[in-house]
Design an enzyme around this catalytic site. Structure first.
Site, PDB file in Angstrom:
ATOM      1  N   VAL A 190      38.860 100.335  66.168  1.00  0.00           N
ATOM      2  CA  VAL A 190      37.673 101.728  66.019  1.00  0.00           C
ATOM      3  C   VAL A 190      36.755 101.205  64.551  1.00  0.00           C
ATOM      4  CG1 VAL A 190      38.016 104.245  65.333  1.00  0.00           C
ATOM      5  CG2 VAL A 190      39.153 103.146  67.055  1.00  0.00           C
ATOM      6  N   LYS A 191      35.140 101.773  64.606  1.00  0.00           N
ATOM      7  CA  LYS A 191      35.007 101.492  63.725  1.00  0.00           C
ATOM      8  C   LYS A 191      35.020 102.490  63.031  1.00  0.00           C
ATOM      9  CE  LYS A 191      30.918  98.497  62.940  1.00  0.00           C
ATOM     10  NZ  LYS A 191      29.809  97.915  63.445  1.00  0.00           N
ATOM     11  N   VAL A 192      34.963 102.510  61.810  1.00  0.00           N
ATOM     12  CA  VAL A 192      34.900 103.468  60.237  1.00  0.00           C
ATOM     13  C   VAL A 192      34.410 103.789  59.397  1.00  0.00           C
ATOM     14  CG1 VAL A 192      36.946 105.727  59.152  1.00  0.00           C
ATOM     15  CG2 VAL A 192      36.716 104.412  61.756  1.00  0.00           C
TER      16      VAL A 192
END
Ligand code: G3P
Length: 222
Positions: A88-90
């Site tokens: 998950v890119k945050v």
């Protein structure tokens, strides 16, 4: 150093994976917007990520769109449910850093994106990001050429010095020189546009050398 393709274009990803040297994929909302196939087939974004995950054995970064903490965590959980390949890119914000900590506790891997300073990298590493993504090209664009690479080197040093488990994923790569310098300074991953991956195979002396070998062999045969 692992090599990822920085793309959301299915055809490009397929071609890159077919070379056998691609370890993973990074996407972002802008790359998704550019992807013709997603728009033409009117696939949901989740179905599209599923399609990408089916093409590669390695990690696929999928970015949250939410900007507040709770919504980021919820969206992160949904994205992680698509496939075990998903990271998950945050974004690097206060809420993002908090979300990275919570997602890590839930066993979800994250990629902290939009990193432009050592301080930001340090915070993301401390929060437990699986990957941290310094943006080379954009930092050069905003200042002086060389600033982006210098940042990657500084971050690699800091991560190594304190023994953080986070992996340095160099992003916003624009040239062959960027990839080579990433390898020299010990980045864990370089995510490259398709054109840069393609360029890695080539050298004019390889072409002329091969041409000569083939013509010499033809002569030797006669
Ligand atoms: O995926 C993030 C990053 O690689 C973006 O690159 O070229 O848009 O600065 P660029």
């Amino acid at each position: 150093m692992k090599l990822f393709i920085d793309s959301a274009d299915i055809e490009e990803i397929k071609q890159a994976v077919d070379t056998g040297i691609v370890d993973g994929v990074t996407t972002n909302p802008s790359l998704l917007a550019k992807s013709k196939i997603a728009r033409q087939n009117k696939l949901s974004v989740h179905d599209y990520y599923e399609k990408i995950c089916a093409l590669v054995g390695g990690d696929v970064s999928a970015e949250v769109i939410a900007t507040d903490y709770s919504a980021m965590v919820e969206e992160g959980r949904e994205l992680a449910n698509i496939s075990p390949n998903i990271v998950v890119k945050v974004p690097m914000t206060q809420a993002g850093i908090k979300a990275i900590g919570t997602l890590k506790e839930a066993g979800i891997r994250t990629n902290c994106t939009l990193i432009f300073s050592v301080s930001q990298a340090l915070l993301a590493a401390k929060a437990g990001a699986f990957y941290i993504s310094p943006f080379i090209g954009r930092l050069d664009d905003a200042g002086q050429i060389g600033n982006g690479m210098q940042l990657v080197e500084q971050i690699c040093d800091v991560v190594g010095y304190y023994g953080f488990t986070t992996q340095v994923l160099a992003a916003s790569i624009r040239s062959l020189q960027h990839v080579e310098q990433c390898a020299e300074v010990g980045a864990d991953v370089a995510t490259c546009p398709y054109g840069v991956l393609e360029a890695m195979f080539k050298h004019p002396l390889t072409d002329t050398g091969l041409k000569k070998f083939l013509s010499d062999y033809a002569e030797a045969k006669d």
